[in-house]
Design a protein around this motif. Sequence first.
Motif, mmCIF file in Angstrom:
data_model
loop_
_atom_site.group_PDB
_atom_site.id
_atom_site.type_symbol
_atom_site.label_atom_id
_atom_site.label_comp_id
_atom_site.label_asym_id
_atom_site.label_seq_id
_atom_site.Cartn_x
_atom_site.Cartn_y
_atom_site.Cartn_z
ATOM 1 N N TYR A 71 -2.510 6.315 -1.199
ATOM 2 C CA TYR A 71 -1.851 6.389 -2.649
ATOM 3 C C TYR A 71 -1.864 7.985 -3.088
ATOM 4 C CZ TYR A 71 -1.280 1.317 -2.728
ATOM 5 O OH TYR A 71 -0.940 0.353 -2.502
ATOM 6 N N GLU A 78 3.132 1.421 0.561
ATOM 7 C CA GLU A 78 2.209 0.312 -0.200
ATOM 8 C C GLU A 78 1.430 -0.257 0.737
ATOM 9 O OE1 GLU A 78 2.711 -0.209 -3.225
ATOM 10 O OE2 GLU A 78 4.425 0.472 -3.801
ATOM 11 N N TYR A 98 -0.570 -3.047 -3.404
ATOM 12 C CA TYR A 98 0.469 -4.058 -3.315
ATOM 13 C C TYR A 98 0.382 -5.533 -3.339
ATOM 14 C CZ TYR A 98 5.699 -5.014 -2.772
ATOM 15 O OH TYR A 98 6.884 -5.596 -2.992
ATOM 16 N N TYR A 117 8.655 -6.999 -0.871
ATOM 17 C CA TYR A 117 8.733 -5.542 -0.668
ATOM 18 C C TYR A 117 10.445 -5.367 -0.577
ATOM 19 C CZ TYR A 117 8.575 -1.256 1.039
ATOM 20 O OH TYR A 117 8.566 0.346 1.363
#
Length: 125
Positions: A71, A78, A98, A117
Amino acid sequence: MGIKVVAIDNSEELLDKIARILKEMKEVELLGSFSDAVTAMQYIKEHPVQLVFSDVVMPDISGITLAAKLYELANPPEVVLLSGIPGFSLEAWKIKAYGFIIKPYKKPQIKNIVDQYIVEYGIGE
């Protein structure tokens, strides 16, 4: 061309299982499956990856540490964490993973994450 995905699990059996599930999904392009987080991290730094499925408990780097490091990248993927220990879901929430899937996972759980997603990122529109 599907969502660019990698899978990470130090259990060969579970890695084979998730790789097989992902390969069967037309919405997914499985770029690689890795048995260790260090190798996976290097690959992800060098290739555009959109979604990572990672085991939580692994030697060297945990899936939670891996997700936190991913991240920090300029264009982070994700991360969906996989664990047989439900208590890790709080840690997944803290790092804003996620998703979190409790092992043993099944294809519908993986598909739900992929579908989420697709909707969230407007893939295929």
